[in-house]
Structures are given as C-alpha cells and as structure tokens.
Design a protein around this motif. Sequence first.
Motif, PDB file in Angstrom:
ATOM      1  N   PHE A 160      41.053  33.556  50.852  1.00 23.33           N
ATOM      2  CA  PHE A 160      40.834  33.357  49.419  1.00 23.33           C
ATOM      3  C   PHE A 160      39.696  34.238  48.904  1.00 23.33           C
ATOM      4  O   PHE A 160      39.723  34.689  47.770  1.00 23.33           O
ATOM      5  CB  PHE A 160      40.554  31.880  49.107  1.00 23.33           C
ATOM      6  CG  PHE A 160      41.736  30.986  49.375  1.00 23.33           C
ATOM      7  CD1 PHE A 160      42.781  30.896  48.462  1.00 23.33           C
ATOM      8  CD2 PHE A 160      41.822  30.242  50.536  1.00 23.33           C
ATOM      9  CE1 PHE A 160      43.873  30.085  48.697  1.00 23.33           C
ATOM     10  CE2 PHE A 160      42.910  29.421  50.788  1.00 23.33           C
ATOM     11  CZ  PHE A 160      43.942  29.344  49.872  1.00 23.33           C
ATOM     12  N   LEU A 161      38.701  34.493  49.764  1.00 20.00           N
ATOM     13  CA  LEU A 161      37.560  35.325  49.359  1.00 20.00           C
ATOM     14  C   LEU A 161      37.929  36.804  49.293  1.00 20.00           C
ATOM     15  O   LEU A 161      37.171  37.601  48.740  1.00 20.00           O
ATOM     16  CB  LEU A 161      36.379  35.111  50.308  1.00 20.00           C
ATOM     17  CG  LEU A 161      35.809  33.699  50.320  1.00 20.00           C
ATOM     18  CD1 LEU A 161      34.645  33.604  51.311  1.00 20.00           C
ATOM     19  CD2 LEU A 161      35.381  33.255  48.925  1.00 20.00           C
ATOM     20  N   LEU A 162      39.075  37.162  49.833  1.00 16.55           N
ATOM     21  CA  LEU A 162      39.532  38.549  49.794  1.00 16.55           C
ATOM     22  C   LEU A 162      40.360  38.859  48.549  1.00 16.55           C
ATOM     23  O   LEU A 162      40.651  40.015  48.282  1.00 16.55           O
ATOM     24  CB  LEU A 162      40.364  38.861  51.045  1.00 16.55           C
ATOM     25  CG  LEU A 162      39.628  38.739  52.380  1.00 16.55           C
ATOM     26  CD1 LEU A 162      40.611  38.901  53.533  1.00 16.55           C
ATOM     27  CD2 LEU A 162      38.497  39.742  52.470  1.00 16.55           C
ATOM     28  N   LEU A 163      40.738  37.834  47.825  1.00 21.10           N
ATOM     29  CA  LEU A 163      41.575  38.028  46.644  1.00 21.10           C
ATOM     30  C   LEU A 163      40.765  38.573  45.479  1.00 21.10           C
ATOM     31  O   LEU A 163      39.583  38.251  45.321  1.00 21.10           O
ATOM     32  CB  LEU A 163      42.233  36.702  46.236  1.00 21.10           C
ATOM     33  CG  LEU A 163      43.189  36.089  47.262  1.00 21.10           C
ATOM     34  CD1 LEU A 163      43.635  34.714  46.805  1.00 21.10           C
ATOM     35  CD2 LEU A 163      44.381  36.993  47.508  1.00 21.10           C
ATOM     36  N   HIS A 164      41.409  39.375  44.670  1.00 25.91           N
ATOM     37  CA  HIS A 164      40.771  39.927  43.467  1.00 25.91           C
ATOM     38  C   HIS A 164      40.410  38.808  42.499  1.00 25.91           C
ATOM     39  O   HIS A 164      39.361  38.829  41.867  1.00 25.91           O
ATOM     40  CB  HIS A 164      41.708  40.941  42.811  1.00 25.91           C
ATOM     41  CG  HIS A 164      41.202  41.505  41.523  1.00 25.91           C
ATOM     42  ND1 HIS A 164      40.114  42.323  41.455  1.00 25.91           N
ATOM     43  CD2 HIS A 164      41.637  41.339  40.261  1.00 25.91           C
ATOM     44  CE1 HIS A 164      39.889  42.640  40.193  1.00 25.91           C
ATOM     45  NE2 HIS A 164      40.810  42.062  39.445  1.00 25.91           N
ATOM     46  N   ARG A 165      41.294  37.831  42.400  1.00 26.64           N
ATOM     47  CA  ARG A 165      41.085  36.693  41.501  1.00 26.64           C
ATOM     48  C   ARG A 165      41.380  35.408  42.274  1.00 26.64           C
ATOM     49  O   ARG A 165      42.443  35.268  42.861  1.00 26.64           O
ATOM     50  CB  ARG A 165      42.000  36.815  40.292  1.00 26.64           C
ATOM     51  CG  ARG A 165      41.712  35.852  39.196  1.00 26.64           C
ATOM     52  CD  ARG A 165      42.580  36.076  37.986  1.00 26.64           C
ATOM     53  NE  ARG A 165      43.729  36.928  38.277  1.00 26.64           N
ATOM     54  CZ  ARG A 165      44.468  37.522  37.381  1.00 26.64           C
ATOM     55  NH1 ARG A 165      44.216  37.369  36.122  1.00 26.64           N
ATOM     56  NH2 ARG A 165      45.500  38.258  37.730  1.00 26.64           N
ATOM     57  N   MET A 166      40.429  34.493  42.255  1.00 23.39           N
ATOM     58  CA  MET A 166      40.569  33.217  42.964  1.00 23.39           C
ATOM     59  C   MET A 166      41.639  32.363  42.272  1.00 23.39           C
ATOM     60  O   MET A 166      41.618  32.221  41.055  1.00 23.39           O
ATOM     61  CB  MET A 166      39.220  32.498  42.935  1.00 23.39           C
ATOM     62  CG  MET A 166      39.109  31.357  43.896  1.00 23.39           C
ATOM     63  SD  MET A 166      39.074  31.826  45.635  1.00 23.39           S
ATOM     64  CE  MET A 166      37.558  32.747  45.745  1.00 23.39           C
ATOM     65  N   PRO A 167      42.579  31.784  43.028  1.00 26.10           N
ATOM     66  CA  PRO A 167      43.590  30.917  42.410  1.00 26.10           C
ATOM     67  C   PRO A 167      42.930  29.693  41.763  1.00 26.10           C
ATOM     68  O   PRO A 167      41.965  29.151  42.287  1.00 26.10           O
ATOM     69  CB  PRO A 167      44.473  30.479  43.583  1.00 26.10           C
ATOM     70  CG  PRO A 167      44.143  31.390  44.704  1.00 26.10           C
ATOM     71  CD  PRO A 167      42.768  31.912  44.467  1.00 26.10           C
ATOM     72  N   SER A 168      43.472  29.279  40.647  1.00 24.06           N
ATOM     73  CA  SER A 168      42.903  28.124  39.938  1.00 24.06           C
ATOM     74  C   SER A 168      43.053  26.835  40.733  1.00 24.06           C
ATOM     75  O   SER A 168      42.295  25.894  40.525  1.00 24.06           O
ATOM     76  CB  SER A 168      43.556  27.972  38.559  1.00 24.06           C
ATOM     77  OG  SER A 168      44.947  27.755  38.708  1.00 24.06           O
TER      78      SER A 168
END
Length: 169
Positions: free
Chosen positions: A87-95
């Motif tokens: 999750f920390l690698l994603l450009h935008r954190m999922p809601s």
Amino acid sequence: MLTQVQFSLGRHLVMACLVAGTMSVLVVKSGQRDFGDVQAQVEGAAIKTNLGGLRTAFAIDYLAHQVAASHSAGSIQPMAGQQTNPFLLLHRMPSNYAGEMRAADVASLPSGSWLFDSTCPCIAYRPLYPEWLSSPSGNGVLWFDVVGAPGPLQLSPREAYVWKGEALT
C-alpha cells in the motif's frame, strides 16, 4: 341487479389488486436478487483490481531498485530494505485502506477494508458481502502473505479463496 354488478366488479377489483400485489412482490424480490448479484460482481472485481494493483506496485518497485542499483554500481545488486507493505508503494492510497494493524485485530477491521500487518508480513481484506466468499477454513477474511525475496515480492493467498464461484488468486 345493480348491487350484483357492483359486487361482481368489487370482487374482480380485489382479485386484480391481489394479482398486482403478488406481481409487485415478485418483481421486487427478483430485482433484489439481481442487485445482490451485481454487488457481488462489483466487489469481486474490486478485490481482483486491488490485488493486481498491489502486485504491480511490487514489480515496479523491484525494477526501479534494480535500475538504480545497476546505474550506481554497474551490476544488479540484491535489494536491501525492500518495502513489504504494498500500500505504501501506491501513488494514491486506497480510501478503504485501514492502515497497519495486527492480524489479531482483524475483528475490528471495518467491512470493505484492507489492512497490512508487518509482523506476518501480510495483507487482509474483510468483504462487505462475505456471503459470496468461500474458503476451506470458512474464514470471512481474505489473507495474502507477502513472499518472494529475492526478486519482486508477491502476494500469495493463504487459502484457495472462491468469490461467487470464481477463484481469487
């Protein structure tokens, strides 16, 4: 004679209302079943999409480190300190990412949410509609372990999960 006609019309009107009411109930029930199917398909697609995005994030992170290492050292080096929380690698954190939690606290995870546990390391998802999930253990939460070093990290399902008749891998 007029009262007999009125009685007959009244009886037909009652019958027509009963038939219409029964049809309405059947239509509503059918619509609810169809809507439940749509909800299950949407949630299943969202689960697969999120897993695909997290797996892609691991692959991109691995490749970025390999390119950086090859430019600085001239050869590919093993990665030090690989990020295990996808999750920390994603450009935008999922809601619907609830954050880092311990696996033991999964009961407090809101339905429709993801978590990461660094002690496993693993991720979990608690479905909004767990009735569509089946697993050998009967657990209502999907668990995926972070595995695979050296090389790109992967998400490996702990069980053979099936969502509405379709395998989740």
